[in-house]
Design a protein around this motif. Structure first.
Motif, PDB file in Angstrom:
ATOM      1  N   LYS A   3     -17.977 -32.502  22.046  1.00  0.00           N
ATOM      2  CA  LYS A   3     -18.561 -31.172  22.147  1.00  0.00           C
ATOM      3  C   LYS A   3     -17.726 -30.348  23.129  1.00  0.00           C
ATOM      4  O   LYS A   3     -17.259 -30.876  24.143  1.00  0.00           O
ATOM      5  CB  LYS A   3     -19.998 -31.257  22.642  1.00  0.00           C
ATOM      6  N   PRO A   4     -17.520 -29.051  22.853  1.00  0.00           N
ATOM      7  CA  PRO A   4     -16.722 -28.220  23.746  1.00  0.00           C
ATOM      8  C   PRO A   4     -17.199 -28.243  25.192  1.00  0.00           C
ATOM      9  O   PRO A   4     -16.398 -28.179  26.113  1.00  0.00           O
ATOM     10  CB  PRO A   4     -16.844 -26.819  23.155  1.00  0.00           C
ATOM     11  N   SER A   5     -18.498 -28.367  25.408  1.00  0.00           N
ATOM     12  CA  SER A   5     -19.023 -28.369  26.779  1.00  0.00           C
ATOM     13  C   SER A   5     -18.599 -29.607  27.553  1.00  0.00           C
ATOM     14  O   SER A   5     -18.649 -29.619  28.774  1.00  0.00           O
ATOM     15  CB  SER A   5     -20.548 -28.259  26.757  1.00  0.00           C
ATOM     16  N   ARG A   6     -18.189 -30.666  26.867  1.00  0.00           N
ATOM     17  CA  ARG A   6     -17.758 -31.890  27.531  1.00  0.00           C
ATOM     18  C   ARG A   6     -16.243 -31.928  27.769  1.00  0.00           C
ATOM     19  O   ARG A   6     -15.740 -32.854  28.384  1.00  0.00           O
ATOM     20  CB  ARG A   6     -18.169 -33.104  26.720  1.00  0.00           C
ATOM     21  N   LEU A   7     -15.535 -30.929  27.272  1.00  0.00           N
ATOM     22  CA  LEU A   7     -14.091 -30.883  27.427  1.00  0.00           C
ATOM     23  C   LEU A   7     -13.705 -29.978  28.588  1.00  0.00           C
ATOM     24  O   LEU A   7     -14.340 -28.958  28.825  1.00  0.00           O
ATOM     25  CB  LEU A   7     -13.440 -30.373  26.139  1.00  0.00           C
ATOM     26  N   GLU A  24      -5.788 -22.459  25.356  1.00  0.00           N
ATOM     27  CA  GLU A  24      -6.219 -23.437  26.345  1.00  0.00           C
ATOM     28  C   GLU A  24      -6.200 -24.799  25.676  1.00  0.00           C
ATOM     29  O   GLU A  24      -6.387 -24.903  24.473  1.00  0.00           O
ATOM     30  CB  GLU A  24      -7.633 -23.136  26.822  1.00  0.00           C
ATOM     31  N   MET A  25      -5.965 -25.836  26.463  1.00  0.00           N
ATOM     32  CA  MET A  25      -5.988 -27.176  25.910  1.00  0.00           C
ATOM     33  C   MET A  25      -6.833 -28.071  26.783  1.00  0.00           C
ATOM     34  O   MET A  25      -7.067 -27.791  27.943  1.00  0.00           O
ATOM     35  CB  MET A  25      -4.580 -27.752  25.737  1.00  0.00           C
ATOM     36  N   ALA A  26      -7.319 -29.147  26.159  1.00  0.00           N
ATOM     37  CA  ALA A  26      -8.122 -30.144  26.865  1.00  0.00           C
ATOM     38  C   ALA A  26      -7.769 -31.516  26.312  1.00  0.00           C
ATOM     39  O   ALA A  26      -7.484 -31.667  25.122  1.00  0.00           O
ATOM     40  CB  ALA A  26      -9.613 -29.877  26.669  1.00  0.00           C
ATOM     41  N   ASP A  27      -7.768 -32.499  27.186  1.00  0.00           N
ATOM     42  CA  ASP A  27      -7.601 -33.881  26.748  1.00  0.00           C
ATOM     43  C   ASP A  27      -8.914 -34.343  26.133  1.00  0.00           C
ATOM     44  O   ASP A  27      -9.986 -34.087  26.677  1.00  0.00           O
ATOM     45  CB  ASP A  27      -7.248 -34.778  27.933  1.00  0.00           C
ATOM     46  N   THR A  28      -8.835 -35.027  24.998  1.00  0.00           N
ATOM     47  CA  THR A  28     -10.047 -35.498  24.332  1.00  0.00           C
ATOM     48  C   THR A  28     -10.257 -37.003  24.485  1.00  0.00           C
ATOM     49  O   THR A  28     -11.278 -37.523  24.068  1.00  0.00           O
ATOM     50  CB  THR A  28     -10.012 -35.178  22.824  1.00  0.00           C
ATOM     51  N   SER A  30      -8.551 -39.117  22.869  1.00  0.00           N
ATOM     52  CA  SER A  30      -7.808 -39.652  21.731  1.00  0.00           C
ATOM     53  C   SER A  30      -6.774 -38.649  21.233  1.00  0.00           C
ATOM     54  O   SER A  30      -6.243 -38.789  20.145  1.00  0.00           O
ATOM     55  CB  SER A  30      -8.764 -40.007  20.597  1.00  0.00           C
ATOM     56  N   GLY A  31      -6.507 -37.628  22.035  1.00  0.00           N
ATOM     57  CA  GLY A  31      -5.555 -36.594  21.669  1.00  0.00           C
ATOM     58  C   GLY A  31      -5.794 -35.349  22.501  1.00  0.00           C
ATOM     59  O   GLY A  31      -6.059 -35.433  23.693  1.00  0.00           O
ATOM     60  N   ALA A  32      -5.728 -34.197  21.849  1.00  0.00           N
ATOM     61  CA  ALA A  32      -5.893 -32.929  22.549  1.00  0.00           C
ATOM     62  C   ALA A  32      -6.668 -31.944  21.690  1.00  0.00           C
ATOM     63  O   ALA A  32      -6.671 -32.023  20.464  1.00  0.00           O
ATOM     64  CB  ALA A  32      -4.536 -32.340  22.898  1.00  0.00           C
ATOM     65  N   ALA A  33      -7.323 -31.016  22.362  1.00  0.00           N
ATOM     66  CA  ALA A  33      -8.025 -29.921  21.703  1.00  0.00           C
ATOM     67  C   ALA A  33      -7.399 -28.617  22.185  1.00  0.00           C
ATOM     68  O   ALA A  33      -7.051 -28.491  23.364  1.00  0.00           O
ATOM     69  CB  ALA A  33      -9.507 -29.938  22.056  1.00  0.00           C
ATOM     70  N   VAL A  34      -7.237 -27.664  21.278  1.00  0.00           N
ATOM     71  CA  VAL A  34      -6.615 -26.380  21.593  1.00  0.00           C
ATOM     72  C   VAL A  34      -7.538 -25.278  21.101  1.00  0.00           C
ATOM     73  O   VAL A  34      -8.081 -25.352  19.996  1.00  0.00           O
ATOM     74  CB  VAL A  34      -5.232 -26.266  20.899  1.00  0.00           C
ATOM     75  N   ARG A  35      -7.708 -24.246  21.938  1.00  0.00           N
ATOM     76  CA  ARG A  35      -8.555 -23.113  21.541  1.00  0.00           C
ATOM     77  C   ARG A  35      -7.981 -21.804  22.060  1.00  0.00           C
ATOM     78  O   ARG A  35      -7.132 -21.776  22.960  1.00  0.00           O
ATOM     79  CB  ARG A  35      -9.984 -23.290  22.048  1.00  0.00           C
ATOM     80  N   TYR A  44     -12.434 -25.096  18.477  1.00  0.00           N
ATOM     81  CA  TYR A  44     -11.092 -25.574  18.822  1.00  0.00           C
ATOM     82  C   TYR A  44     -10.520 -26.410  17.699  1.00  0.00           C
ATOM     83  O   TYR A  44     -11.235 -26.846  16.799  1.00  0.00           O
ATOM     84  CB  TYR A  44     -11.127 -26.373  20.128  1.00  0.00           C
ATOM     85  N   LEU A  45      -9.219 -26.599  17.759  1.00  0.00           N
ATOM     86  CA  LEU A  45      -8.521 -27.485  16.838  1.00  0.00           C
ATOM     87  C   LEU A  45      -8.244 -28.785  17.574  1.00  0.00           C
ATOM     88  O   LEU A  45      -7.751 -28.765  18.700  1.00  0.00           O
ATOM     89  CB  LEU A  45      -7.196 -26.877  16.388  1.00  0.00           C
ATOM     90  N   ALA A  46      -8.551 -29.901  16.946  1.00  0.00           N
ATOM     91  CA  ALA A  46      -8.316 -31.211  17.557  1.00  0.00           C
ATOM     92  C   ALA A  46      -7.084 -31.851  16.931  1.00  0.00           C
ATOM     93  O   ALA A  46      -6.898 -31.782  15.712  1.00  0.00           O
ATOM     94  CB  ALA A  46      -9.530 -32.107  17.369  1.00  0.00           C
TER      95      ALA A  46
END
Length: 64
Positions: A3-7, A24-28, A30-35, A44-46
């Protein structure tokens, strides 16, 4: 997909405080999320770690 709130999304250190058109990016885990920083509510795109690592390698190489 987390969930975006956890990133923990963050902007590049190359983005200034007045820069409005950023991603913006976040570590997931298992990869990365970009928004889009202007519209984070849209989602976001995972990307899996293998794809994200190839992308980063190409950026560092100057190919992108």
């Amino acid at each position: 997909m987390p969930k975006p709130s956890r990133l923990n999304f963050r902007k590049s250190s190359y983005s200034g405080p007045k820069t409005e058109n950023c991603v913006e990016m976040a570590d997931t885990g298992s990869g990365a999320a970009v928004r889009d920083s202007k519209h984070p509510e849209v989602g976001y795109l995972a990307f899996p770690a293998t794809e994200w690592n190839v992308f980063l390698a190409e950026v560092r190489r100057g190919a992108l």
